[in-house]
Every structure is written in C-alpha cells, then in structure tokens.
Write a protein that holds these residues in place. Structure first.
Motif, mmCIF file in Angstrom:
data_model
loop_
_atom_site.group_PDB
_atom_site.id
_atom_site.type_symbol
_atom_site.label_atom_id
_atom_site.label_comp_id
_atom_site.label_asym_id
_atom_site.label_seq_id
_atom_site.Cartn_x
_atom_site.Cartn_y
_atom_site.Cartn_z
ATOM 1 N N CYS A 172 -41.008 66.350 12.604
ATOM 2 C CA CYS A 172 -41.822 65.484 11.750
ATOM 3 C C CYS A 172 -43.016 65.076 12.596
ATOM 4 C CB CYS A 172 -41.037 64.263 11.282
ATOM 5 S SG CYS A 172 -42.030 63.115 10.289
ATOM 6 N N LEU A 173 -44.160 65.677 12.304
ATOM 7 C CA LEU A 173 -45.381 65.441 13.065
ATOM 8 C C LEU A 173 -46.160 64.271 12.479
ATOM 9 C CD1 LEU A 173 -46.666 69.107 13.492
ATOM 10 C CD2 LEU A 173 -45.375 67.758 15.153
ATOM 11 N N PHE A 174 -46.731 63.474 13.355
ATOM 12 C CA PHE A 174 -47.589 62.378 12.927
ATOM 13 C C PHE A 174 -49.027 62.714 13.305
ATOM 14 C CE2 PHE A 174 -43.396 60.590 13.442
ATOM 15 C CZ PHE A 174 -43.251 59.844 12.279
ATOM 16 N N ALA A 175 -49.939 62.219 12.508
ATOM 17 C CA ALA A 175 -51.351 62.530 12.729
ATOM 18 C C ALA A 175 -52.201 61.375 12.229
ATOM 19 C CB ALA A 175 -51.731 63.819 11.994
ATOM 20 N N ARG A 176 -53.434 61.376 12.662
ATOM 21 C CA ARG A 176 -54.426 60.433 12.137
ATOM 22 C C ARG A 176 -55.483 61.225 11.384
ATOM 23 N NH1 ARG A 176 -59.128 60.430 15.198
ATOM 24 N NH2 ARG A 176 -58.967 61.434 17.247
ATOM 25 N N HIS A 205 -46.376 61.711 19.809
ATOM 26 C CA HIS A 205 -45.050 61.221 19.464
ATOM 27 C C HIS A 205 -44.550 61.878 18.180
ATOM 28 C CE1 HIS A 205 -45.096 57.266 22.024
ATOM 29 N NE2 HIS A 205 -45.209 58.364 22.735
ATOM 30 N N THR A 206 -43.354 62.447 18.247
ATOM 31 C CA THR A 206 -42.848 63.323 17.180
ATOM 32 C C THR A 206 -41.362 63.079 16.959
ATOM 33 O OG1 THR A 206 -44.460 65.029 17.790
ATOM 34 C CG2 THR A 206 -42.552 65.749 16.515
ATOM 35 N N LEU A 207 -40.939 63.113 15.712
ATOM 36 C CA LEU A 207 -39.508 63.083 15.379
ATOM 37 C C LEU A 207 -38.968 64.506 15.346
ATOM 38 C CD1 LEU A 207 -39.205 60.491 12.466
ATOM 39 C CD2 LEU A 207 -37.954 60.417 14.627
ATOM 40 N N ILE A 208 -37.714 64.674 15.763
ATOM 41 C CA ILE A 208 -37.061 65.973 15.646
ATOM 42 C C ILE A 208 -35.788 65.803 14.822
ATOM 43 C CG2 ILE A 208 -35.745 65.773 17.810
ATOM 44 C CD1 ILE A 208 -36.296 68.831 18.168
ATOM 45 N N LEU A 209 -35.555 66.746 13.924
ATOM 46 C CA LEU A 209 -34.413 66.737 13.010
ATOM 47 C C LEU A 209 -33.657 68.045 13.151
ATOM 48 C CD1 LEU A 209 -36.525 65.609 9.947
ATOM 49 C CD2 LEU A 209 -35.093 64.081 11.311
ATOM 50 N N ASP A 210 -32.347 67.992 12.947
ATOM 51 C CA ASP A 210 -31.558 69.213 12.994
ATOM 52 C C ASP A 210 -31.921 70.157 11.852
ATOM 53 O OD1 ASP A 210 -30.018 69.168 15.271
ATOM 54 O OD2 ASP A 210 -28.390 68.026 14.363
ATOM 55 N N VAL A 211 -31.877 71.434 12.115
ATOM 56 C CA VAL A 211 -32.063 72.538 11.162
ATOM 57 C C VAL A 211 -33.308 72.322 10.306
ATOM 58 C CG1 VAL A 211 -29.622 73.126 11.223
ATOM 59 C CG2 VAL A 211 -30.421 71.594 9.431
ATOM 60 N N ASP A 212 -33.293 72.807 9.043
ATOM 61 C CA ASP A 212 -34.459 72.710 8.166
ATOM 62 C C ASP A 212 -34.010 72.283 6.775
ATOM 63 O OD1 ASP A 212 -33.135 74.964 7.369
ATOM 64 O OD2 ASP A 212 -34.836 76.325 7.557
ATOM 65 N N GLY A 213 -34.894 72.460 5.794
ATOM 66 C CA GLY A 213 -34.539 72.153 4.413
ATOM 67 C C GLY A 213 -34.829 70.727 3.982
ATOM 68 N N TYR A 214 -35.719 70.047 4.676
ATOM 69 C CA TYR A 214 -36.038 68.657 4.344
ATOM 70 C C TYR A 214 -37.175 68.566 3.327
ATOM 71 C CZ TYR A 214 -33.264 67.633 8.506
ATOM 72 O OH TYR A 214 -32.248 67.557 9.425
ATOM 73 N N GLY A 215 -37.246 67.412 2.670
ATOM 74 C CA GLY A 215 -38.344 67.145 1.754
ATOM 75 C C GLY A 215 -39.469 66.404 2.446
ATOM 76 N N THR A 216 -40.551 66.196 1.727
ATOM 77 C CA THR A 216 -41.700 65.474 2.270
ATOM 78 C C THR A 216 -41.285 64.071 2.713
ATOM 79 O OG1 THR A 216 -43.188 66.676 0.794
ATOM 80 C CG2 THR A 216 -44.022 64.634 1.753
ATOM 81 N N PRO A 217 -41.696 63.627 3.910
ATOM 82 C CA PRO A 217 -41.372 62.255 4.345
ATOM 83 C C PRO A 217 -41.892 61.219 3.349
ATOM 84 C CG PRO A 217 -42.250 63.554 6.172
ATOM 85 C CD PRO A 217 -42.462 64.371 4.926
ATOM 86 N N LEU A 218 -41.285 60.033 3.403
ATOM 87 C CA LEU A 218 -41.603 58.980 2.441
ATOM 88 C C LEU A 218 -41.780 57.661 3.186
ATOM 89 C CD1 LEU A 218 -41.739 58.190 -0.638
ATOM 90 C CD2 LEU A 218 -39.291 57.716 -0.466
ATOM 91 N N PHE A 219 -42.997 57.105 3.152
ATOM 92 C CA PHE A 219 -43.255 55.797 3.741
ATOM 93 C C PHE A 219 -42.879 54.698 2.754
ATOM 94 C CE2 PHE A 219 -46.333 58.179 6.416
ATOM 95 C CZ PHE A 219 -45.970 57.701 7.673
ATOM 96 N N SER A 220 -42.380 53.576 3.281
ATOM 97 C CA SER A 220 -42.128 52.418 2.433
ATOM 98 C C SER A 220 -43.442 51.767 2.045
ATOM 99 C CB SER A 220 -41.235 51.414 3.163
ATOM 100 O OG SER A 220 -41.877 50.933 4.336
ATOM 101 N N ALA A 221 -43.414 50.970 0.990
ATOM 102 C CA ALA A 221 -44.638 50.353 0.475
ATOM 103 C C ALA A 221 -45.253 49.383 1.471
ATOM 104 C CB ALA A 221 -44.341 49.635 -0.843
ATOM 105 N N ASP A 222 -44.427 48.764 2.339
ATOM 106 C CA ASP A 222 -44.967 47.851 3.346
ATOM 107 C C ASP A 222 -45.291 48.554 4.655
ATOM 108 O OD1 ASP A 222 -42.485 48.329 4.421
ATOM 109 O OD2 ASP A 222 -41.765 46.266 4.273
ATOM 110 N N GLY A 223 -45.031 49.872 4.731
ATOM 111 C CA GLY A 223 -45.397 50.656 5.891
ATOM 112 C C GLY A 223 -44.493 50.501 7.092
ATOM 113 N N ARG A 224 -43.345 49.854 6.922
ATOM 114 C CA ARG A 224 -42.475 49.582 8.068
ATOM 115 C C ARG A 224 -41.372 50.618 8.263
ATOM 116 N NH1 ARG A 224 -44.457 44.760 6.359
ATOM 117 N NH2 ARG A 224 -44.915 43.206 7.958
ATOM 118 N N HIS A 225 -41.147 51.468 7.272
ATOM 119 C CA HIS A 225 -40.068 52.445 7.358
ATOM 120 C C HIS A 225 -40.528 53.815 6.861
ATOM 121 C CE1 HIS A 225 -37.677 48.648 7.270
ATOM 122 N NE2 HIS A 225 -36.963 49.296 8.178
#
Length: 390
Positions: free
Chosen positions: A177-181, A192-212
C-alpha cells in the motif's frame, strides 16, 4: 446509540445485480455497476430521494479483446472531485458522462484496468499504461497530453484533506500500500509503505475524519485490516470468514461513517454491522436483513447507500451524524517521511511496516530466518535469501 432509518428505496429494475457503488466525493450522485456488465447506472439522491439519471451504456463487447475489468469484474470508473463528471473505460474507449448531455466517447490510449482523478481535478490517472504493468498514465484533461508515471494497480484513495493518497501495487507474494502526495497533477510516492500478505485487495478506504485507513481483501479469505494515521499502527485485523462460509461476503462491503472510528460492514444476510475500530465492539442492525447485500458505500454527507440481492437500492440515514473534524494526520504523516526519488526502482527506497513491525531494505536483504507466526511475505523473503545464488 446509533440509529439507522430508511430515507429512500427503489428497485433498479431488470438487469445485472449491482456489485459496485461509487459515490461522488462531494455531490449527491452515485454510479452503480455489475461484474461483466457494460451498463453504468447513475443515481441522484438529492433531498433524500433516489432518482435515476441517463446511464452510460457502452453497448456490445468490443471485438478487439481490450476489455478492462477491475478485480471483481466491474468496469473501471472515476468521479471528478468537484464537478458532476464521470469517466468510464472498457479498455478500448474512455467515456465522459455529465448530466447535461449525451456521453462523449474517445479512444483509450491503453487498455486501462483502473481510473482515478487527481485531487485538483485536472488530471486523470490510469493504470496500466501501454508500456506495461510497472507504469501508469497521467492524462492532462486540458491539453489532452499523456505522460507516463510509476505503476499502481488497484484504485487511488484520497485522504479527505486531499494532501495524501493511497494505492496498491500487488503481487502474489505481497502487496504494497503505497502513499503519495499530489504534485503538479501527478503522484509523488513517499517512502513509508504498508505491506500486506498475498494479493486480491480492494482500493484502500480513508475514514471521513482522516484518522484511519481500511483495506479489504485478500485472495484467500475475507479480511479487514484497519490502520491509524500517522503511525500506520494496525488497530484492527479480522477475518469475515473463508470464501463460501456463511454465504459470499460482498467484495464492496465496507464504509466509514461520519462518526469517528466507526466502520460499517455489509453482510451476506443483509445485516449492517457497526464496528468501533478502537474498542472492537460491534452492533448488528437488521433493518435490511433477509436478503444479502451486494454492495455498500457511504455518501459525502455520511449517509449509507446499499444494494440488495433483489435489485433494490436503499439510502439510509445514520444518527447521530456530527460533521467529521479533520485533524493534521495527513500533514504529520508527510512530515515523518521523504519522497522516493523520481527515477530508478521504487522498492529499494521503501521503509515498510505491516502495522506492527517495521523493516528497512537492509533488514530485508539479510533476513534468512522467520517463524511460522511471522507474516507469510516475511517467511517467503527469508526463504529467498537462504537460496544460494546461481
């Protein structure tokens, strides 16, 4: 206690089951699509009513085999961040929809599998480019010019502040999960990057307050992982079940509500699960139970929009819905890391975390031992490092 009420409901009529609902980030508009279908239906839900607008009908499947499909089988599409403007692609064409006239169809520069708008609305990001899976395109909508950028493969999520972006680069061994500006209409990747096992994930989802940040996947079971910003600490990791257990979970079944830390999950039985990601407490709401949900999303105003297995579309109000208050999480995250150099390989510059531990590229180049309880991607990396070079 959170209360849910039905604001509006309407049967979509004949046609394929709705499996993807994409709401406009600011306006009361939603696009509905289904796996294998070339029809995109568009709904206006201003004033708490659901009214269907003229759809995007791409007609028969083209004969040149350049068809584009996201994971899950739905056509790639993207809403403009401010205007009532939608782009849809089938791999051969790019179709531009506005409510004021017929869709405008143009040839697609490449058989794109994913589309996203830049936060300024002036550029359309498309993946992959004609040059291959490791690159993407940046389309300047004002000039028509197309430039090539680093690759990404699964959607682009914009932080509600517009200052931070998240997208995926997937492989069978692991997914970044790559972050960019945003930078001049393009994405500038951060270290700074997140790593997840294997593949098959959906588009990341930010919370409305931007904290999660929530990520739904993966290829082998229905997982939900939630990370907090700016630390990227994993605050929740759960499995919804193995494929086929308790019915099929919808691939698009997560939505952050307006309330801080509340994640909504649509279930195969039609219940809506209200999950507090901090306390990990859950409440089930059964006002739609009895039929499976096929898609769930949140609107810009904090309402929920759900599709049911019988073709019904339901707009739900959620109370209380205090306006989300944005903090400085995106700015703090950007201040904690650096840009990846624009040229050269991406991975050697990444500092990765899985939400609990962190590794530099030097760590990963030398690791040769991993426990059975370690992430699968780390066990694979250790096994590769133990293999003698030819």
């Amino acid at each position: 206690m959170t209360e849910i009420a039905v604001l509006a409901r309407v049967h979509a009529g004949g046609g394929p089951l709705v499996e993807q609902l994409t709401c406009h980030p600011r306006l009361p508009l939603a696009a509905a699509t289904a796996a294998g279908s070339r029809l995109v239906r568009i709904w206006d839900f201003a004033d708490g009513r659901l009214r269907e607008l003229a759809p995007v009908d791409l007609g028969p499947e083209p004969a040149d085999d350049r068809s584009a499909r996201r994971p899950g089988g739905c056509l790639p599409l993207a809403w403009h961040p401010e205007q009532p403007l939608l782009f849809v692609t089938d791999g051969s064409t790019l179709t531009r929809w506005t409510p004021g006239g017929p869709p405008v169809v143009e040839p697609s520069p490449a058989p794109y599998n994913s589309l996203a708008f830049s936060p300024d609305g002036g550029h359309l990001w498309a993946s992959p480019s004609a040059a291959g899976w490791e690159t993407s395109d940046v389309l300047d909508l004002a000039t028509g010019a197309t430039t090539t950028a680093r690759g990404w493969d699964t959607g682009v999520a914009a932080h509600p502040s517009g200052a931070l972006l998240a997208t995926l680069v997937s492989d069978q061994d692991a997914t970044f999960c790559l972050f960019a500006r945003p930078a001049g209409g393009a994405m500038r990747q951060l270290r700074h990057t997140l790593i997840l096992d294997v593949d098959g994930y959906g588009t990341p989802l930010f919370s409305a307050d931007g904290r999660h940040l929530a990520i739904r996947g993966n290829a082998y079971f229905d997982s939900v992982d939630v990370f907090e910003l700016p630390s990227l600490r994993r605050v929740l990791s759960t499995s919804l079940g193995e494929p086929g257990e308790s019915g099929e979970w919808p691939s698009q079944n997560l939505a952050f509500g307006a309330a801080p830390g509340v994640l909504w999950i649509g279930s195969p039985t039609g219940t809506l699960i209200e999950l507090d990601v901090t306390t990990r407490s859950a409440v089930e709401h059964d006002l739609l139970s009895g039929l499976p949900l096929s898609a769930l999303t949140a609107t810009a105003t904090g309402h929920l929009l759900a599709a049911r297995a019988d073709g019904e579309l339901v707009l739900l109000s959620v109370h209380p819905t205090a306006p989300a208050v944005l903090g400085d999480e995106a700015a703090a995250f950007r201040a904690s890391t650096d840009d990846v150099p624009e040229d050269g390989e991406l991975e050697p510059h990444l500092v990765i975390t899985d939400g609990s531990g962190a590794w530099s590229q030097g760590d990963l180049a030398t690791v040769t031992e991993a426990a059975a309880t370690d992430p699968t991607w780390l066990q694979l990396r250790a096994a590769v490092n133990r293999t003698p070079a030819d």
